[in-house]
Design a protein around this motif. Structure first.
Motif, mmCIF file in Angstrom:
data_model
loop_
_atom_site.group_PDB
_atom_site.id
_atom_site.type_symbol
_atom_site.label_atom_id
_atom_site.label_comp_id
_atom_site.label_asym_id
_atom_site.label_seq_id
_atom_site.Cartn_x
_atom_site.Cartn_y
_atom_site.Cartn_z
ATOM 1 N N ARG A 27 7.728 -6.942 14.372
ATOM 2 C CA ARG A 27 7.680 -5.662 13.653
ATOM 3 C C ARG A 27 6.268 -5.363 13.151
ATOM 4 N NH1 ARG A 27 12.488 -7.657 11.075
ATOM 5 N NH2 ARG A 27 11.422 -7.575 9.067
ATOM 6 N N LEU A 28 5.569 -6.380 12.667
ATOM 7 C CA LEU A 28 4.192 -6.174 12.202
ATOM 8 C C LEU A 28 3.265 -5.786 13.344
ATOM 9 C CD1 LEU A 28 3.821 -9.139 9.688
ATOM 10 C CD2 LEU A 28 3.851 -6.700 9.128
ATOM 11 N N GLU A 31 3.944 -2.199 14.172
ATOM 12 C CA GLU A 31 3.356 -1.336 13.141
ATOM 13 C C GLU A 31 1.848 -1.212 13.332
ATOM 14 O OE1 GLU A 31 2.586 0.878 9.656
ATOM 15 O OE2 GLU A 31 4.495 0.517 10.669
ATOM 16 N N HIS A 32 1.199 -2.324 13.620
ATOM 17 C CA HIS A 32 -0.258 -2.289 13.824
ATOM 18 C C HIS A 32 -0.603 -1.478 15.073
ATOM 19 C CE1 HIS A 32 -4.414 -3.279 13.647
ATOM 20 N NE2 HIS A 32 -4.387 -3.883 14.816
ATOM 21 N N ALA A 35 -0.169 2.237 13.913
ATOM 22 C CA ALA A 35 -1.039 2.770 12.859
ATOM 23 C C ALA A 35 -2.467 2.242 12.913
ATOM 24 C CB ALA A 35 -0.439 2.467 11.485
#
Length: 93
Positions: A27-28, A31-32, A35
């Motif tokens: 998930r991280l 996200e990276h 964004a």
């Protein structure tokens, strides 16, 4: 403010990923990718005040390598308040 227009500011949300499970890492990473504002530090732990010094040290080492032309590198926490105008006044000295 004249200097504010001439100075660029880049921020990252710093996350220690050591000891994170695969689902959180996935998930991280997503996200990276979406964004572009995360600094995922694989050699730093997160999630406890006990790890603040470790994460800060790893961030400063990472930032120095990731932003070699930066004049200033810093770190702020959720309980800190950063104002860009104050930062530019400091740079004038």
């Amino acid at each position: 403010h004249r200097l504010s227009r001439a100075v660029s500011f880049t921020h990252r949300f710093v996350i220690g990923t050591r000891q994170q499970n695969a689902s959180v890492l996935q998930r991280l990473t997503a996200e990276h990718a979406a964004a572009g504002d995360l600094a995922l530090l694989s050699d730093a732990r997160d999630g406890s005040k006990r790890f603040n010094a470790e994460k800060t040290q790893r961030w400063l080492l990472h930032a120095h390598a990731a932003f070699p032309r930066a004049r200033f590198i810093g770190k702020a926490d959720l309980d800190g308040f950063f104002t860009f105008d104050s930062c530019t006044r400091i740079q004038e000295f």
